[in-house]
Write a protein that holds these residues in place. Structure first.
Motif, short mmCIF file in Angstrom:
data_model
loop_
_atom_site.label_atom_id
_atom_site.label_comp_id
_atom_site.label_asym_id
_atom_site.label_seq_id
_atom_site.Cartn_x
_atom_site.Cartn_y
_atom_site.Cartn_z
N SER A 1 0.85 -1.20 0.00
CA SER A 1 0.00 0.00 0.00
C SER A 1 0.87 1.24 0.00
O SER A 1 1.95 1.26 0.59
N PHE A 2 0.42 2.26 -0.69
CA PHE A 2 1.01 3.59 -0.52
C PHE A 2 0.07 4.34 0.40
O PHE A 2 -1.00 4.78 -0.03
N GLY A 3 0.46 4.46 1.64
CA GLY A 3 -0.45 5.09 2.60
C GLY A 3 -1.74 4.29 2.64
O GLY A 3 -1.73 3.10 2.92
N SER B 1 -3.08 -2.83 -18.27
CA SER B 1 -3.17 -1.43 -18.69
C SER B 1 -2.46 -0.54 -17.67
O SER B 1 -2.04 -0.99 -16.61
N SER B 2 -2.34 0.70 -18.00
CA SER B 2 -1.59 1.63 -17.17
C SER B 2 -2.17 1.72 -15.76
O SER B 2 -3.38 1.77 -15.59
N GLY B 3 -1.30 1.72 -14.78
CA GLY B 3 -1.75 1.92 -13.41
C GLY B 3 -2.24 0.66 -12.73
O GLY B 3 -2.76 0.71 -11.62
N CYS B 4 -2.05 -0.51 -13.35
CA CYS B 4 -2.58 -1.72 -12.73
C CYS B 4 -1.63 -2.30 -11.70
O CYS B 4 -1.97 -3.25 -11.02
N GLY B 5 -0.42 -1.76 -11.59
CA GLY B 5 0.49 -2.22 -10.55
C GLY B 5 1.65 -3.06 -11.05
O GLY B 5 2.36 -3.65 -10.25
N LYS B 6 1.87 -3.07 -12.35
CA LYS B 6 2.96 -3.88 -12.91
C LYS B 6 4.31 -3.41 -12.38
O LYS B 6 5.10 -4.21 -11.85
N SER B 7 4.56 -2.09 -12.55
CA SER B 7 5.86 -1.58 -12.10
C SER B 7 6.02 -1.76 -10.61
O SER B 7 7.11 -2.06 -10.12
N THR B 8 4.93 -1.58 -9.90
CA THR B 8 4.99 -1.72 -8.46
C THR B 8 5.43 -3.14 -8.08
O THR B 8 6.30 -3.32 -7.24
#
Ligand SMILES: Nc1ncnc2c1ncn2[C@@H]1O[C@H](COP(=O)(O)OP(=O)(O)OP(=O)(O)O)[C@@H](O)[C@H]1O
Ligand SMILES: Nc1ncnc2c1ncn2[C@@H]1O[C@H](COP(=O)(O)OP(=O)(O)OP(=O)(O)O)[C@@H](O)[C@H]1O
Ligand SMILES: [Mg+2]
Ligand SMILES: [Mg+2]
Lengths: 295, 388, 358, 275, 358
Positions: free
Chosen positions: C13-15, C38-45
């Motif tokens: 979690s981020f905060g 798709s973008s923002g789904c948490g791949k890079s995370t």
């Protein structure tokens, strides 16, 4: 319109809008400097007059102990102030960049001295460093009778006392500039360095700092411009004393022109300052503004 | 008419004195608009000169009596006030003719001298000597001898501000008071560099050497802070012009009881006559120009002179005044003046440029104990040789 | 075989924002796993968690059997390639390759060897003395890979390494990465949102959405048997065509159309109820071939996109728009009447509510 | 560790402010006796009152108050004009490069290094010739001139970082030099304007030299009074009054800092330092 | 028909660097022209010249028959859409749309009408009061087009309007732009380096390289009859396969292989000499079909890229690498022996020296 319009009227509005800049650059800065240089070859006293004396003013200038001391002081102050404000400013910025809490509070604390004039800065530090009231007195008061800390009253240390105040006033701005620069560094660079197992200090030293070249240049311009002009702080803090221990070139110029009423001498000193600034700046200005174009 | 008068009389005694002028001028139906700029002549003078040369002159301005305004007059930026002086017969009333002469160029009078200042005073704190348990000295030699005792009592023997002009001033006092008027004239008036480099000056430099040692512990900048050390008994004495007396008066000190003054350092009773003068820049407004003459007249008037100088601690420029209220020190000064034991002040003899060079030398000498008197003397002789 | 990387109950979690939720994943030795979404789904995370660049909130991470949950990134035996390459701009290519090694105290001769090997594999020998600014996009990309390569690690992590490049170069480098994997045979995790990259590179693809893994399987599985409607729609260009309708004994009914679903391989036995019927454009045949298929419809060409090798045609069938992929030489005009046919066996059917595959 | 360092450094930066405040609240006897760091035993606002309304310079005993409005009158138009001109310069330099522009700019930057004292005389002459000497206008122009180099540098860098396509789009939309400046660039540039404003307010509000040299006494800024209060010593330095006066003078820039400090860093980050 | 845009002998240099060289181009009324080329070839420069955003060095530009060489951009009757959209960040969508019109002094009611029309066409009515920051990439793109649309001009210029979007969205918007062109029917010039966009959108494509137009023709012409080897290689993914060899009476000989070129349609009569023989991957057939083709070869699979709809296979034939496009269901393993065959009629042959089509 099928014919090519005249070059002169091309971008006419931009040219009109730049008139104040062109006037300032040409008339005030260039014109004023040339005027100063020309009159440095005269024997002007209280008022400028065309009584030519060749290089006499320069001979006297370089034979004057106070001028030499001034140059030396400026060199000491300049080099140290550059180094320390860059180092302190950068270290503070690096600390602030660690996603800390209360960043706003700290930033404001480091920056607020910049809101105060050099006169005020000089005054406060003169007082803090005054052996009879200031730090020395307080520390003696709590038992260290032989404690001595009176930089402003010791000719060998006085310039460092001024440096102290100058840094207090100016590092906040440097920190802000550096912080902005750090924020501009790609996060991935940090990640790459961590994967490579490079310790933080090395990452700063070998990767981040070289990447912040433009920030350092802007900072350098701002700090250096301030250093060359160093005057108010000295006047407010020591008045050039003790003796002539904290004299600086700008003060020499001012005193020559208005106290000694020897404009010619003042102009000669100004010319020397100008020449050194130009020698330092021209190559840099050429690189920064002459050579490259935005693509 | 509202006339703006710029000056740098801002210390306590000085400001009170200016108020007297203002009161007198306001009484004529005009108005004195005060343009005080603090921080001594060095801060104020560039402003004044800039405004005069910039074409926005004030109606009247203070300069030191001497050569500071010479070029402004030559450049035609100042107006003469000869008509007032002649009409009121100033030449007869003036205390020392030199005062008017240095205001004169090509037979026209350009300034009103408003006071006479002399540098050659040693102010001593009776309290300090009492506390140190020794008698108040009577001359320079005794003063030097009393130094160690004062130091033992935790006092600074000689109070001296850290500004260059104070060091240079003290030095010229030594030259006149220890060396005598002939030596003084040879050095400062005739600019005889051989004399300046010669044997006659050696004792003076030795005295200067002692002086700087006695002054070593005084950590103040301003002259009146130094005076304050004397007033409060923290310091034994101070070499300073008669304007210091204004500070003693402000502190309700009584000459002879609380403090002692030694004109000519108690040795050679000679005084140099310098002082402040008011100049009148050339104005285009006729009404203001007329009012300038009124102001000149007021400044030289007996009442204004009395009131001003009483507050300022200096001597009036008129000899026809009854100084009933003059204190002990002023009387001593008046006596010397009356005897004609006067010389021209260095401000009238050497240019501001030379003066600045001497100041630089002296402040360095005073603060840098490594500089030997011999070196200093050699450098001094050079400056004198180049002086104009 | 022991998995090369195991992720157990990973939470991040981020905060207050929970980005990864109770995620489990095993990646085999030498496997090429692509994280697609798709973008923002948490791949890079997720990738950053594996690399140790983000401190996880809960769970455990094993690499090579070792619990590295709280190890430093440099100690995890991984190499990473970033989207922006993150080359050190003021160092030469060689400097970029050796900086980490020098720092780890690897002996000089060893460094030289490894750099030589990496430079040879990546064919960047002539570039070793240049600075990154003097390299083209593709060359920078190779240097970035080289930096991971010299670390001599078992696991490579790629975060959209090709997305800053132009199409042509992207295709070329895709092939190079594939070959590199074949040469080195180490485990690779590759983040992308480009499905061509995913399909061509992956041994297995993990399709992510909102911090969850929706389907994990081989490219073929994902393409032919998408686990749910989201995956089905996400993979394939043009997207799968969907009919909104109802499944019963008679087959599939969508408003005016009704056709059999015989031959469809139901995941858990035949079901009835509201459903989506999906068929990919390339599984719809036209003209003469269409006649041979179990299901036949007819529509008017509404938009024609000639790609050279193929021609994409959008048909209007009733009030539906259906994409069809035709041969590159077919050039129907807009308004042409076209016969289409397909085999329900090649379709995907999803439950209307859960959107899960039936 | 980080916080420890930051707090220690913060204390160093705060110390002078603390001393100023504490001292300004003490009576003179307390100052003479005591320790400068000790909090006031008996809080008195007399020094503040005196600094603001009673301190004398020469004959005028109305403290800083007489200079306050002058400072406002000088600062507001000077800040406005200098920012207006410098932002136009930066805009022209960044987006409408014309031949020779960079030469002028280089001269301008070198101008940033010329000590003010050197320029004092030539400017007196220029203003005299222009008939502006002694007027408020003259002073405003002087501030504009000396603010120009650094501000132009900042604006030029900032506007260079605005995507060029935006500028092209506006040209296609028929906006000219001024249209683009006012309608496109200005509304986008709040952060850099804040940076410029902070720098200029600080510089101009704190200016002493120009204020006193280029105007008449009725227009003298607050710093002249400050200088007078601080430098006209009546026997003992009234440190408490000096400190109160100092704080009062610094109040305006300080307040601006506290309000807009956040925008300041953002503004710098937004392009002011991208050389 | 009078051309909508004519470019005559256009020269453009930046200082000493000549970017466009004596370029001539005529674009017909209502034509959709795509400028295609690799990065740095001068596409944007040409577009900027047409828009009047760059002062040209020499030559003339006519729009709608009018010489606009020295006209202001806003007076040329063009609308432009930028790669980064260049929306005015501080204005609402409506403000963005009306800015140009207000500048031109168009009456209020007229402005309202045009905005309403554009918003309707682009379906951005609900967005009119939002600021660009509150829009998604695709929506921004639409607003940027809207800004050109309201100007009611004859010529639209697009500079890589889709390249900042992800693959999925790119495909969708491509279709929208195509439809917009069909609706509006005005002249469009579209810069891209994505060949799919070029192929699908263009009426004609101009392939640029180093400031020159190498070939100008319909997508089909360019795909099937590339004018030179550069164009042939540039268009198509994977690229055309080339054989380096020699052309004589017996046909084409490349080292160990020799085959007939009968049926090939030579541009200027049959020629002999050193040549490149090029054949596209999708024109190479495999398996049973291969047998029916005039030329047959055999190779080993070296790399397999399953795309789902197709499978790309790289074959090793002797020491050559040849890409073949196979059906999505074929899944050859690496090392498999594969028979291929093709028809030389569908090939392209280029002179070895000039690289021009034979
Ligand atoms: N430092 C952070 N603080 C708060 N939220 C974050 C942070 N970093 C990422 N997120 C959020 O976490 C989610 C996942 O981000 P992530 O970068 O992993 O997406 P992604 O799948 O890599 O997308 P993309 O394809 O755009 O790179 C996003 O919704 C993002 O907003
Ligand atoms: N302002 C400029 N000064 C000098 N050279 C320039 C300038 N602008 C562009 N060029 C050069 O002109 C050439 C063509 O540039 P252009 O931007 O037209 O390329 P492009 O085809 O649009 O490429 P891309 O696909 O990367 O946008 C490039 O080599 C570029 O380096
Ligand atoms: Mg990502
Ligand atoms: Mg381009």
């Amino acid at each position: 319109m099928s014919t090519r319009p005249s070059r002169l009227f091309h971008n006419m509005n931009a040219k009109i809008a730049s008139v104040p800049m062109v006037l300032t650059a040409m008339v005030v800065f260039l014109g004023g400097s040339i005027w100063t240089v020309v009159y440095s070859f005269t024997d002007s006293k209280l008022l400028p007059r065309e009584k030519w004396v060749g290089l006499d003013q320069y001979e006297r200038l370089w034979g004057t102990n106070r001028w030499l001391v001034s140059i030396e002081n400026l060199a000491i102050y300049g080099v140290l102030s550059l180094i320390f404000s860059l180092v302190i400013g950068f270290v503070l910025a690096a600390l602030m960049d660690q996603k800390i809490r209360f960043e706003d509070v700290f930033r404001t604390i480091f920056l607020y001295p910049f809101a105060l004039s050099f006169i005020v800065t000089g005054l406060v530090w003169q007082w803090l460093l005054n052996p009879d009231f200031g730090v020395q007195n307080v520390i003696r008061g709590i038992g260290f009778e032989s404690f001595t800390f009176d930089p402003l009253y010791d000719a060998d240390l006085a310039i460092y006392g001024i440096l102290f105040a100058g840094l207090w006033q100016g590092t906040g701005l440097v920190m802000c500039l550096m912080l902005a620069g750090l924020r501009g560094i790609d996060e991935d660079i940090w990640k790459a360095a961590r994967v490579d197992g490079i310790p933080a200090w090395k990452t700063y030293l070998f990767i981040v700092i070289p990447m912040m070249r433009p920030v350092f240049i802007t900072t350098l311009v701002i700090i250096t411009a301030g250093i060359v002009k160093l005057y108010d702080l000295v006047v407010a803090q020591t008045g050039g004393g003790p003796g002539i221990a904290t004299e600086v070139p700008a003060k020499y110029v001012y005193d020559m022109m208005f106290q000694a009423q020897n404009l010619g001498q003042g102009f000669a000193a100004s010319t020397m300052m100008l020449v050194s600034v130009i020698i330092i700046l021209i190559p840099w200005a050429y690189l920064e503004f002459g050579g490259k174009r935005r693509g | 008419e509202d006339l703006e008068i710029t000056h740098w009389w801002t210390s306590g005694g000085e400001a009170a004195a200016v108020a007297e002028f203002a009161k007198a001028f306001d009484a004529t139906g005009n108005k004195w608009v005060d343009g005080a700029i603090a921080g001594s002549g060095n801060t104020a003078r560039p402003i004044m000169i800039s405004r005069i040369t910039g074409g926005d002159p004030m109606a009247a301005t203070q300069f030191n009596h001497g050569r500071q305004a010479e070029e402004l007059v030559e450049a035609g930026l100042m107006r003469p006030i000869t008509e007032v002086a002649e009409a009121e017969g100033w030449a007869n009333a003036i205390a020392a003719p030199g005062l008017l002469e240095s205001c004169t160029l090509d037979d026209e009078l350009y300034c009103v001298p408003v006071n006479i200042h002399s540098w050659q005073w040693l102010w001593l704190s009776n309290k300090a000597y009492e506390e140190a348990g020794i008698p108040v000295p009577k001359n320079w030699a005794e003063f030097v001898a009393s130094g160690p005792k004062l130091q033992e009592a935790g006092k600074v023997p000689l109070a001296m501000g850290k500004q260059p002009w104070q060091a240079a001033g003290a030095f010229k006092v030594l030259v006149l008071s220890l060396g005598g008027p002939e030596l003084y004239t040879k050095v400062y008036d005739e600019k005889d560099s051989e004399v300046a480099a010669g044997a006659d000056m050696i004792p003076i430099w030795q005295a200067a050497d002692e002086m700087r040692k006695l002054a070593a512990g005084s950590n103040v900048q301003e002259w009146n802070q130094a005076t304050n050390l004397v007033i409060t008994g923290q310091a034994g004495g101070q070499i300073m012009g008669d304007w210091a007396q204004g500070e003693f008066q402000m502190a309700n000190q009584v000459a002879g009881t609380d403090y002692t003054c030694l004109p000519g350092l108690g040795d050679q009773p000679y005084l140099s006559t310098a002082g402040d003068a008011i100049y009148f820049p050339l104005l285009s407004d006729d009404a203001k120009s007329a009012a300038q003459l009124e102001l000149a007249s007021v400044l030289f008037s007996s009442e204004a002179q009395l009131a001003f100088n009483a507050k300022k601690g200096s001597l009036p420029v008129r000899k026809d005044l009854d100084l009933a209220e003059a204190n002990d020190c002023m009387r001593q000064g008046l006596d010397i003046l009356a005897k004609g034991n006067i010389v021209a002040d260095t401000d009238q003899l050497i240019s501001p440029d030379t003066n600045t060079q001497i100041q630089d030398l002296m402040i360095q000498f005073v603060s840098d104990m490594n500089m030997t008197p011999e070196d200093a003397q050699a450098r001094f002789a050079e400056i004198i040789a180049d002086a104009d | 075989m022991e998995p090369s990387i195991s992720i157990r109950n990973l939470d991040l979690s981020f905060g207050a924002v929970s980005v990864l939720k109770d995620l489990n994943l095993d990646i085999g030795q030498g496997e090429f796993l692509v994280l697609l979404g798709s973008s923002g789904c948490g791949k890079s995370t997720l990738l950053n968690c594996i690399a140790g660049l983000l401190d996880i909130t809960d769970g455990q991470i094993f690499i090579g059997g070792r619990n590295v949950t709280w190890e430093e990134p440099s100690k995890r035996g991984i190499g990473m390639v970033f989207q922006s390459y993150a080359l050190y701009p003021q160092m030469t290519v060689e400097g970029n390759l050796t900086f980490g090694l020098k720092n780890a105290g690897v002996p000089k001769t060893e460094i030289a060897q490894r750099v030589a090997r990496a430079a040879k594999i990546l064919q960047i020998e002539p570039l070793l003395n240049r600075k990154p600014a003097a390299l083209s996009g593709g060359q920078r990309q190779r240097v970035a890979i080289g930096r991971a390569l010299v670390r001599d690690v078992d696991v490579f992590l790629f975060d959209e390494p090709l997305s800053n490049l132009d199409a042509k170069l992207r295709a070329d480098l895709r092939v190079e990465i594939k070959q590199l994997h074949q040469t080195l045979d180490n485990t690779m995790i590759y983040v992308t949102h480009d499905q061509i990259e995913a399909m061509t590179l992956a041994d297995r693809i993990a399709i992510m959405r909102g911090g969850l893994i929706l389907q994990l399987g081989t490219p073929d599985e994902i393409y032919t048997r998408p686990a749910n409607k989201y995956v089905a729609e996400f993979i394939g260009s043009p997207s799968m065509n969907f009919f909104d309708g109802h499944l019963d004994e008679s087959g599939f009914t969508a408003k005016d159309i009704n056709f059999t679903v015989d031959g469809y391989d139901f995941a858990n036995g035949r079901k009835h109820g509201p459903a989506w019927f999906g068929i990919r454009p390339e599984h719809i045949l036209t003209g003469a071939e269409a006649e041979t298929r179990p299901v036949r419809l007819s529509g008017t060409a509404d938009l024609v996109e000639p790609l050279g090798s193929d021609t994409l045609v959008r048909l209007r069938v009733g009030d539906r728009l259906i994409w069809v992929r035709m041969d590159g030489r077919s050039k129907p005009a807009i308004g042409d009447q076209i016969q289409i046919g397909f085999n329900p066996a090649r379709a995907s059917i999803f439950d209307k509510d859960s959107e899960e595959r039936l | 560790m980080i916080y420890g360092t930051l707090i220690v450094v913060a204390l160093y930066y705060l110390l002078p402010l603390y001393v100023m405040v504490v001292t300004s609240l003490k009576g003179m006897p307390e100052i003479r006796m005591g320790n400068i760091f000790a909090p006031p035993v008996e809080i008195t606002f007399q020094p503040w009152v005196k600094a603001w309304a009673e301190a004398c310079t020469g004959l005028n005993c109305d403290g800083l108050s007489r200079g306050f409005w002058n400072s406002v009158q000088i600062t507001v138009p000077s800040v406005f004009l200098s920012i207006a001109i410098a932002s136009l310069n930066g805009y022209a330099l960044a987006n409408w490069r014309f031949k020779g522009a960079n030469i002028f700019f280089t001269i301008l930057i070198i101008g940033a290094f010329i000590p003010y004292q050197v320029m004092l005389y030539p400017i007196v002459i220029l203003l005299r010739e222009a008939g502006l000497y002694g007027s408020l206008t003259g002073l405003i122009i002087v501030h504009t001139i000396f603010g120009m180099p650094i501000l132009t540098l900042l604006f030029r860098n900032y506007f260079s970082s605005v995507p060029e396509e935006l500028f092209k789009a506006a040209r296609v939309d028929g906006a000219g030099f001024w249209g683009i400046y006012f309608r496109i660039m200005l509304p986008m540039s709040l952060p850099i304007f804040v940076v410029a404003m902070i720098l200029q307010v600080t510089g101009i509000w704190n200016d002493f030299l120009f204020g006193v040299v280029y105007t008449r006494p009725e227009n003298y800024p607050m710093t002249v009074q400050l200088n007078n209060i601080v430098n006209s010593v009546q026997g003992v330095k009234e440190y408490n009054v000096n400190m109160a006066a100092t704080l009062l003078t610094g109040l305006v820039p300080l307040i601006i800092y506290f309000i807009s400090g956040k925008l300041f860093v953002r503004g710098i980050a937004a392009g002011a330092v991208k050389g």
